[in-house]
Scaffold this active site. Sequence first.
Site, mmCIF file in Angstrom:
data_model
loop_
_atom_site.group_PDB
_atom_site.id
_atom_site.type_symbol
_atom_site.label_atom_id
_atom_site.label_comp_id
_atom_site.label_asym_id
_atom_site.label_seq_id
_atom_site.Cartn_x
_atom_site.Cartn_y
_atom_site.Cartn_z
ATOM 1 N N HIS A 50 0.822 -1.210 0.000
ATOM 2 C CA HIS A 50 0.000 0.000 0.000
ATOM 3 C C HIS A 50 0.854 1.258 0.000
ATOM 4 O O HIS A 50 0.428 2.317 -0.470
ATOM 5 C CB HIS A 50 -0.916 -0.013 1.231
ATOM 6 C CG HIS A 50 -2.159 0.806 1.086
ATOM 7 N ND1 HIS A 50 -2.157 2.106 0.634
ATOM 8 C CD2 HIS A 50 -3.461 0.499 1.324
ATOM 9 C CE1 HIS A 50 -3.398 2.573 0.624
ATOM 10 N NE2 HIS A 50 -4.200 1.607 1.024
ATOM 11 N N LYS B 286 -32.516 4.790 1.061
ATOM 12 C CA LYS B 286 -32.467 6.256 1.156
ATOM 13 C C LYS B 286 -33.813 6.812 1.599
ATOM 14 O O LYS B 286 -33.887 7.710 2.459
ATOM 15 C CB LYS B 286 -32.055 6.859 -0.186
ATOM 16 C CG LYS B 286 -30.614 6.615 -0.581
ATOM 17 C CD LYS B 286 -30.317 7.250 -1.937
ATOM 18 C CE LYS B 286 -28.872 7.027 -2.351
ATOM 19 N NZ LYS B 286 -28.575 7.611 -3.687
ATOM 20 N N HIS C 46 -25.807 13.856 4.647
ATOM 21 C CA HIS C 46 -25.196 13.107 3.554
ATOM 22 C C HIS C 46 -25.884 11.759 3.364
ATOM 23 O O HIS C 46 -25.328 10.720 3.688
ATOM 24 C CB HIS C 46 -23.706 12.901 3.890
ATOM 25 C CG HIS C 46 -22.829 12.776 2.682
ATOM 26 N ND1 HIS C 46 -22.491 13.833 1.887
ATOM 27 C CD2 HIS C 46 -22.224 11.695 2.133
ATOM 28 C CE1 HIS C 46 -21.700 13.412 0.912
ATOM 29 N NE2 HIS C 46 -21.526 12.116 1.043
ATOM 30 N N ASP D 274 -10.127 -4.874 -19.249
ATOM 31 C CA ASP D 274 -10.279 -5.870 -20.323
ATOM 32 C C ASP D 274 -8.916 -6.120 -20.972
ATOM 33 O O ASP D 274 -8.367 -5.244 -21.630
ATOM 34 C CB ASP D 274 -11.291 -5.360 -21.348
ATOM 35 C CG ASP D 274 -11.514 -6.332 -22.496
ATOM 36 O OD1 ASP D 274 -10.872 -7.405 -22.525
ATOM 37 O OD2 ASP D 274 -12.331 -6.002 -23.380
#
Length: 452
Positions: free
Chosen positions: A163, A252, A267, A395
């Site tokens: 990382h 929601k 939010h 791809d």
Amino acid sequence: MVTVVERCRVAPPDAAAELSLPLTFFDMFWLDFHPIQRLLFYEFPCSESHFIHTIIPNIKTSVARALQHFLPLAGNFIYPSGLQMPQIQFNNGDSVSVVFAESDDDFSYLTANHARDARKFYPYLPELSPIINLSSCRLIPILAVQVTLFPNIGVSIGLTNHHVVGDASSTVSFLKSWAEICKLGGGVECLDSKFLPLYDRCLIKDPNGDIAKKYWNQLRKDVSYDSNHQNDHENKFRATFVMKEANIQKLKNLVANSEEPNNSCHHISTFTVTSAYVWTCLAKSSASIGEDDGMEYFIFAADFRARMNPPLPANYFGNCVGPFFAKLPRSRLIEKDGFAVTVKLIGEVIYRGLYQNKEEVLKDVEDWPSQLGAVEWDRTLGMAGSPRFDVYDADFGWGKPKKFESISIDHDGCMSLCKSRDSEKDLEIGLSLPKIKMNAFATIFRDGLAIV
């Protein structure tokens, strides 16, 4: 059974310039984080002959061409033994370990959504090369690749990287660039310019001028680099849950219409409702199997590129994400209104951290390591990935991946999140849990959506 066909090392072209990158405080924060492991499975009826004579040469060529523009991935993390600061360095002659293998395992089992034994996936992941110990430093390889053939069925691509070299925005841009080069058989000329990396570390302004050094002094003593974490998947099962657009909208609406006091959620987004739903379902799963009650934690990262002053270009290569923290007692998470409460909490964390005062998004950056240190990791749900990074776009000339697996979640209690293969508006959620907890979660997740 997986059989290795060839082991090799692939380097950028000889003309590649050497490169040294200092670690910013964003990079330094990830010093002791486990390697990131990803698997992509492609349904592609390929013969052994085609694999050996066409795919293997194409992979070698395309990896080399991609690394020409992503040099840090071919280099090493330089971990000094003295007082010097660490850095990432590419020198001529540096290369990436690439393994080619063949498997007779059940491709359909590996690419399914139902719970599968986590141990089954590790033969398809490459191990990082051994650390090189020198008198002045350790050289820690950054990237390894494995390509595995399932004869006449498909191919898998496995990647392992540290990382410290970069966040998902950076490493996924490499994956997509490599895939595009492999598919089109070209070089940089075939790439969209948005994928070409920018390495200028001067763009990252250290808020106090010494945060990177403070991180180094705090974290270096804890760095172990058990690079492959081979035992973290024991007794774990992996499953994928699809959150449909219709379910997201219902969640929601449920929050918007809830009677939760002061329901002024800043939010209500796809991210907040999905995260809150998974978190509350996990809390209920823990309770249902008799795990001890207590405080539960949710940790996720946000991209700071657009929030720096001045903003960074989207193609900045490196780490530029910071952690956000939420916590609630499990008893509150599992109450009737726990979902609405949790959405509001996550929304407030995001609002306070990113929007309330845009000039102070890094105000608590010096405290990030200590905030992480205060977390009870066995009671923590983290977030890996983001719907912003569409891994199903990668791809290699074999079509869209049949399945993506974020193997790293075996190590850290994270959920993975990405766009669904079949619809950009649906989400795929990956989890790795003990079997009994996975079974409980699957039932609670399914039944909860059925009554929304």
